[in-house]
Design an enzyme around this catalytic site. Structure first.
Site, mmCIF file in Angstrom:
data_model
loop_
_atom_site.group_PDB
_atom_site.id
_atom_site.type_symbol
_atom_site.label_atom_id
_atom_site.label_comp_id
_atom_site.label_asym_id
_atom_site.label_seq_id
_atom_site.Cartn_x
_atom_site.Cartn_y
_atom_site.Cartn_z
ATOM 1 N N THR A 104 -6.623 -1.010 7.107
ATOM 2 C CA THR A 104 -7.966 -1.520 7.400
ATOM 3 C C THR A 104 -8.169 -1.612 8.906
ATOM 4 O OG1 THR A 104 -7.950 -2.825 5.369
ATOM 5 C CG2 THR A 104 -9.548 -3.439 7.049
ATOM 6 N N CYS A 137 -6.120 -9.581 3.572
ATOM 7 C CA CYS A 137 -7.320 -8.743 3.414
ATOM 8 C C CYS A 137 -8.598 -9.558 3.597
ATOM 9 C CB CYS A 137 -7.317 -8.069 2.035
ATOM 10 S SG CYS A 137 -6.018 -6.840 1.830
ATOM 11 N N ASP A 166 10.048 3.498 6.416
ATOM 12 C CA ASP A 166 9.815 2.125 6.852
ATOM 13 C C ASP A 166 10.931 1.733 7.811
ATOM 14 O OD1 ASP A 166 8.009 -0.369 5.438
ATOM 15 O OD2 ASP A 166 9.686 -0.945 6.717
ATOM 16 N N ARG A 208 1.813 -14.402 3.052
ATOM 17 C CA ARG A 208 1.166 -14.148 4.341
ATOM 18 C C ARG A 208 -0.237 -14.764 4.387
ATOM 19 N NH1 ARG A 208 1.457 -7.814 5.040
ATOM 20 N NH2 ARG A 208 1.283 -7.969 2.772
ATOM 21 N N ARG A 231 14.501 -3.310 3.348
ATOM 22 C CA ARG A 231 13.499 -2.787 2.413
ATOM 23 C C ARG A 231 13.943 -1.434 1.859
ATOM 24 N NH1 ARG A 231 9.664 -3.570 -1.360
ATOM 25 N NH2 ARG A 231 7.727 -2.427 -1.010
ATOM 26 N N VAL A 252 0.822 -1.214 0.000
ATOM 27 C CA VAL A 252 0.000 0.000 0.000
ATOM 28 C C VAL A 252 0.854 1.261 0.000
ATOM 29 C CG1 VAL A 252 -1.745 1.300 1.272
ATOM 30 C CG2 VAL A 252 -1.875 -1.203 1.190
ATOM 31 N N THR A 294 -2.520 -4.368 9.417
ATOM 32 C CA THR A 294 -3.414 -4.560 10.557
ATOM 33 C C THR A 294 -3.876 -6.019 10.527
ATOM 34 O OG1 THR A 294 -5.143 -3.554 9.171
ATOM 35 C CG2 THR A 294 -4.230 -2.217 10.949
#
Length: 457
Positions: free
Chosen positions: A138, A292, A52, A363, A57, A34, A103
Site C-alpha cells: 500500500t 491496514c 525474505d 501490530r 521465517r 501478502v 509500508t
C-alpha cells in the site's frame, strides 16, 4: 528473455504475449501475510522464488509451517515449484519481481517507505533489460513512478518505460529498459473465506502491453478474475481509498455507539433495525488497529497535504477511531467504580491482544493502548490470547503480562477485547467464571448478547 516489444500494437499479438507470459521467472520479495500466499499460489503453477530477509521465517517455511496462520502446512508442501530463501543471489536469474513488504507509518503518522525503498534497491542491483517490477504494498498515489522507478533507474542504468510519463521524464537510458506494475494486495488476515484466489485483483502496468502481461500473470492464480486499471496511479489510489472508506464507516459507527450509550439504548439493536433498509450498510463499532485500516488513510492524507489540500473528513475519522481506547477505558473504570470496586487494587483480565479476531498479528493493536490507559489508573492487567504465545510476543514483555491460562474466580473485571472463535466457543458463562462473584464483564466486540454482560460497545 526480456520484453522486446512493449508497443500498443503488441497487445494484439497473442503469440508474443503468450511467450512473454510463459517465460516470466517470478520472485516475491517479502513473505508475510501478502507475499507468502502469492508465492504459494504461483508455486503451484510455475517456478517462483520467495525471498525474505528473516532467516527464522525462512526456516519455518522450509519446514512446512507458517506462523501467521495464513497458509496451511498442506498447501506449503503442495507448492512444489516454490523456493523459500533469504539468499539474495537467488534473485539474479529472475525477470519479474513482486514486492510485498510492509509500508507502515512513522510515530508522527507519516508514510514510512523505508522497507519499500530497501526492497527496491535490492531489486535494482539485479535488474536486466526487459524486466518487470510489480508492487503490491500500500502506497500513496505516485510512489511507483516517483519514488521506486527512479531508484531502479539509478541502480540498474536502465530506462523506465511508461506510457504515462513524458519522454523526458522516463529517466535516463543506458542501453535497456524496465517496466513497473502495481497490483494492490487485498489479503484479509484470518479470513478463511475471502482468500487470494477468491477476491478480484486490480492490476496495472507502466505500458499498455505490460499491463496485459501483468494481468495475464495474476489471472493464473486468481479465479475471481482481475480488473485492469487504466494506470498505475489509479490502481494505487484505488487501494488506499478502500481502507480509508472502511475506516470512516467504522468511525461513524463508533460515534453512533457513543451516542447510543448516552441515550441508554443498545447500539447493535439500533444497527439491526436500520439494516432492514435496502441501502443501509452495516458496520460494527470497535477498536481500529492493524497495519491496514489504521494506517492507509495517513498515506492518502499525506499526499493530499503535499498537493496543498487539507483533508477534513479522513483525519476526523482517524482521530475518532484513535480515541476509542480512551473512551472505553473511561467507561470500564466508571462501571467498575459504580460496582464499588477499588480501582487501584483491582485485577482485570483482558481477553485478546491481536488487532483483529482469529489471527496472531499484534501490530498496531489498539488493545495495548486500552491496557495502558487502564494500567495508568493502577489496575493490574493480565492478557490472555491463544494466538499470542507469551514467549514469542514481539513487544515489551516487561510492560505487558501475558498468561497461558486465566485463573478462575480471580479477576474484578473481564474485558473481551477480541472476538476470537475460541472465546465465542468458550461461552459467556465459562468466561464469567474467571471473575469474582461481583466481577464486571465488558464485551467490546459484542460477541455475546447484551443482557449477558455489563457493557458492550
Amino acid at each position: 528473455m526480456g520484453v522486446r516489444d512493449s508497443s500498443k500494437a503488441a497487445i494484439y499479438d497473442n503469440e508474443y504475449i503468450d511467450s512473454v507470459f510463459a517465460e516470466l521467472r517470478v520472485a516475491v520479495i517479502g513473505l508475510g501475510y501478502v507475499g507468502l500466499p502469492l508465492t504459494v499460489a504461483f508455486g503451484c503453477h510455475r517456478d517462483v522464488i520467495g525471498f525474505d530477509l528473516d532467516s527464522i521465517r525462512i526456516d519455518e517455511l522450509q519446514g512446512g509451517f507458517d506462523s501467521t496462520g495464513e497458509v496451511s502446512g498442506h498447501d506449503l508442501r503442495g507448492c512444489v515449484h516454490a523456493t523459500f530463501t533469504n539468499d539474495s543471489s537467488f534473485l539474479a536469474d529472475r525477470n519479474c519481481y513482486i514486492v510485498a513488504v510492509p509500508t507502515p507509518i512513522t510515530e508522527h503518522k507519516k508514510p514510512d517507505l523505508d522497507p519499500l525503498v530497501k526492497a527496491t534497491e535490492l531489486i535494482g542491483t539485479f535488474l536486466n533489460d526487459g524486466d518487470i517490477v510489480i508492487y503490491e504494498s500500500t502506497v500513496y498515489p505516485g510512489v511507483t513512478d516517483e519514488v521506486c522507478a527512479p531508484i531502479l533507474n539509478r541502480l540498474s542504468g536502465l530506462r523506465y518505460e511508461s506510457d504515462d510519463l513524458p519522454a523526458d521524464k522516463n529517466l535516463k537510458e543506458k542501453g535497456g529498459r524496465f517496466f513497473c506494475g502495481y497490483s494492490p494486495e487485498r489479503i484479509n488476515p484470518g479470513d478463511k473465506t475471502h482468500r487470494l484466489a477468491d477476491v478480484v485483483k486490480v492490476t496495472s502496468g507502466s505500458t499498455v502491453f505490460i499491463s496485459e502481461v501483468i494481468d495475464r500473470l495474476y489471472k493464473q492464480i486468481v479465479t475471481a478474475g482481475t480488473h485492469k486499471a487504466q494506470s498505475i496511479k489509479i490502481a494505487e489510489a484505488a487501494k488506499v481509498i478502500e481502507n480509508s472508506q472502511r475506516d470512516l464507516n467504522i468511525a461513524l459507527t463508533n460515534e453512533i455507539a457513543i451516542i447510543c450509550d448516552k441515550l441508554g439504548i443498545d447500539t447493535h439493536s439500533v444497527l439491526n433495525a436500520a439494516a432492514t433498509k435496502w441501502n443501509f450498510t452495516k458496520y460494527v463499532p470497535g477498536l481500529v488497529g492493524g497495519h491496514c485500516i489504521g494506517v492507509d488513510p495517513y498515506y492518502l492524507t499525506f499526499k493530499a497535504e503535499e498537493l496543498g489540500y487539507s483533508p477534513q473528513v479522513l483525519l476526523a475519522g482517524r482521530a475518532l477511531n484513535d480515541r476509542m481506547s480512551d473512551y472505553l477505558a473511561s467507561k470500564i473504570i466508571s462501571i467498575m467504580e459504580c460496582g464499588s470496586i477499588v480501582i487501584a487494587e483491582s485485577k482485570v483480565l483482558v481477553m485478546g491482544a491481536t488487532f483483529k479476531e482469529n489471527c496472531p498479528d499484534t501490530r498496531n493493536s489498539k488493545v495495548f493502548k486500552l491496557v495502558d490507559d487502564l494500567k495508568s489508573k493502577g489496575i493490574s492487567i493480565e492478557i490472555y490470547d491463544p494466538y499470542v504465545k507469551p514467549e514469542t510476543f514481539i513487544g515489551d514483555n516487561d510492560k505487558y503480562s501475558f498468561i497461558n491460562v486465566p485463573k478462575e474466580s480471580h479477576y474484578d473485571a473481564v474485558v473481551i477485547a477480541v472476538a476470537h472463535l475460541e472465546f465465542v466457543d468458550l461461552g459467556i458463562q465459562r468466561i464469567k467464571r474467571f471473575g469474582k462473584p461481583y466481577a464486571k464483564i465488558f464485551d467490546i466486540k459484542s460477541a455475546f448478547p447484551a443482557n449477558e454482560t455489563d457493557f458492550r460497545l
